[in-house]
Design an enzyme around this catalytic site. Structure first.
Site, PDB file in Angstrom:
ATOM      1  N   HIS A 109     -41.951 -26.635 -99.666  1.00 11.84           N
ATOM      2  CA  HIS A 109     -40.918 -25.975 -98.866  1.00 11.84           C
ATOM      3  C   HIS A 109     -41.250 -26.053 -97.393  1.00 11.84           C
ATOM      4  O   HIS A 109     -42.415 -26.085 -97.006  1.00 11.84           O
ATOM      5  CB  HIS A 109     -40.733 -24.508 -99.285  1.00 11.84           C
ATOM      6  CG  HIS A 109     -42.004 -23.705 -99.313  1.00 11.84           C
ATOM      7  ND1 HIS A 109     -42.897 -23.794-100.348  1.00 11.84           N
ATOM      8  CD2 HIS A 109     -42.520 -22.805 -98.446  1.00 11.84           C
ATOM      9  CE1 HIS A 109     -43.923 -22.977-100.133  1.00 11.84           C
ATOM     10  NE2 HIS A 109     -43.724 -22.364 -98.962  1.00 11.84           N
ATOM     11  N   HIS A 111     -40.547 -24.031 -93.788  1.00 11.28           N
ATOM     12  CA  HIS A 111     -40.095 -22.797 -93.158  1.00 11.28           C
ATOM     13  C   HIS A 111     -39.381 -23.197 -91.867  1.00 11.28           C
ATOM     14  O   HIS A 111     -39.979 -23.860 -91.007  1.00 11.28           O
ATOM     15  CB  HIS A 111     -41.277 -21.899 -92.763  1.00 11.28           C
ATOM     16  CG  HIS A 111     -42.131 -21.448 -93.905  1.00 11.28           C
ATOM     17  ND1 HIS A 111     -42.073 -20.165 -94.407  1.00 11.28           N
ATOM     18  CD2 HIS A 111     -43.084 -22.084 -94.627  1.00 11.28           C
ATOM     19  CE1 HIS A 111     -42.964 -20.041 -95.388  1.00 11.28           C
ATOM     20  NE2 HIS A 111     -43.591 -21.191 -95.538  1.00 11.28           N
TER      21      HIS A 111
HETATM   22  P1  5GP Z   1     -45.801 -20.123 -98.384  1.00  8.40           P
HETATM   23  O1  5GP Z   1     -46.784 -19.035 -98.070  1.00  8.40           O
HETATM   24  O2  5GP Z   1     -45.949 -20.619 -99.791  1.00  8.40           O
HETATM   25  O3  5GP Z   1     -45.809 -21.237 -97.356  1.00  8.40           O
HETATM   26  O4  5GP Z   1     -44.369 -19.472 -98.243  1.00  8.40           O
HETATM   27  C1  5GP Z   1     -43.704 -18.861 -99.295  1.00  8.40           C
HETATM   28  C2  5GP Z   1     -42.583 -18.061 -98.693  1.00  8.40           C
HETATM   29  O5  5GP Z   1     -41.705 -17.707 -99.731  1.00  8.40           O
HETATM   30  C3  5GP Z   1     -43.043 -16.768 -98.018  1.00  8.40           C
HETATM   31  O6  5GP Z   1     -42.619 -16.749 -96.659  1.00  8.40           O
HETATM   32  C4  5GP Z   1     -42.368 -15.669 -98.847  1.00  8.40           C
HETATM   33  O7  5GP Z   1     -41.916 -14.576 -98.073  1.00  8.40           O
HETATM   34  C5  5GP Z   1     -41.213 -16.415 -99.496  1.00  8.40           C
HETATM   35  N1  5GP Z   1     -40.821 -15.866-100.783  1.00  8.40           N
HETATM   36  C6  5GP Z   1     -41.657 -15.527-101.810  1.00  8.40           C
HETATM   37  N2  5GP Z   1     -40.939 -15.073-102.863  1.00  8.40           N
HETATM   38  C7  5GP Z   1     -39.634 -15.138-102.493  1.00  8.40           C
HETATM   39  C8  5GP Z   1     -38.413 -14.798-103.171  1.00  8.40           C
HETATM   40  O8  5GP Z   1     -38.373 -14.360-104.319  1.00  8.40           O
HETATM   41  N3  5GP Z   1     -37.254 -14.997-102.474  1.00  8.40           N
HETATM   42  C9  5GP Z   1     -37.254 -15.510-101.213  1.00  8.40           C
HETATM   43  N4  5GP Z   1     -36.059 -15.664-100.617  1.00  8.40           N
HETATM   44  N5  5GP Z   1     -38.384 -15.839-100.552  1.00  8.40           N
HETATM   45  C10 5GP Z   1     -39.564 -15.658-101.190  1.00  8.40           C
END
Ligand code: 5GP
Length: 124
Positions: A109, A111
């Site tokens: 993903h 951001h």
């Molecule tokens: P990572 O830390 O893996 O780069 O980012 C994961 C992102 O996914 C985090 O910013 C977190 O807030 C978001 N996230 C985690 N669970 C959910 C969810 O159930 N729904 C949404 N919309 N975002 C999520």
């Protein structure tokens, strides 16, 4: 490094559940290859998650055959930025590739982060 590639129906990650519409998300853009939705815990006034529908654990798992998909995700970032009226003012695109970088969800993903009009995102 997690190299497994799940089919949509087997994708066990939270983003797999969002893709299958098993849990809700505030979707801002969807096409046949990508989905973009608001982050549940936004770290900026605009914080959108952009994912491929096809599962890759993270950017480190990218292969040459994924190049078109990656280009499409970058194109989606521009579409989303335009939709949310931050394309002109500017946005930041980040991907955490691996746990050491802070990746929590093992589904690739990006951001997309942006500030409110007239404000600057804090640097890092
Ligand atoms: P990572 O830390 O893996 O780069 O980012 C994961 C992102 O996914 C985090 O910013 C977190 O807030 C978001 N996230 C985690 N669970 C959910 C969810 O159930 N729904 C949404 N919309 N975002 C999520």
């Amino acid at each position: 490094m997690e190299t497994t590639r799940y089919n949509l129906e087997d994708n066990p990650t939270i983003f797999g559940k969002i893709l299958r519409k098993e849990i809700p998300a505030n979707i801002v853009y969807e096409d046949d290859k990508a989905l973009a939705f608001w982050d549940i815990a936004p770290k900026a006034p605009v914080h959108i998650i952009i994912i491929p529908k096809q599962h890759l654990a993270c950017l480190r798992c990218m292969e040459t055959s994924d190049a078109n998909l990656m280009a499409h995700l970058l194109h989606v970032a521009n579409i989303v930025a335009e939709k949310l009226d931050v394309k002109e003012s500017g946005y930041r695109l980040i991907t955490n590739a691996g746990q050491g970088a802070g990746q929590e969800v093992p589904h690739l993903h990006f951001h997309l982060l942006a500030s409110k009009k007239g404000e600057h995102l804090p640097g890092f």
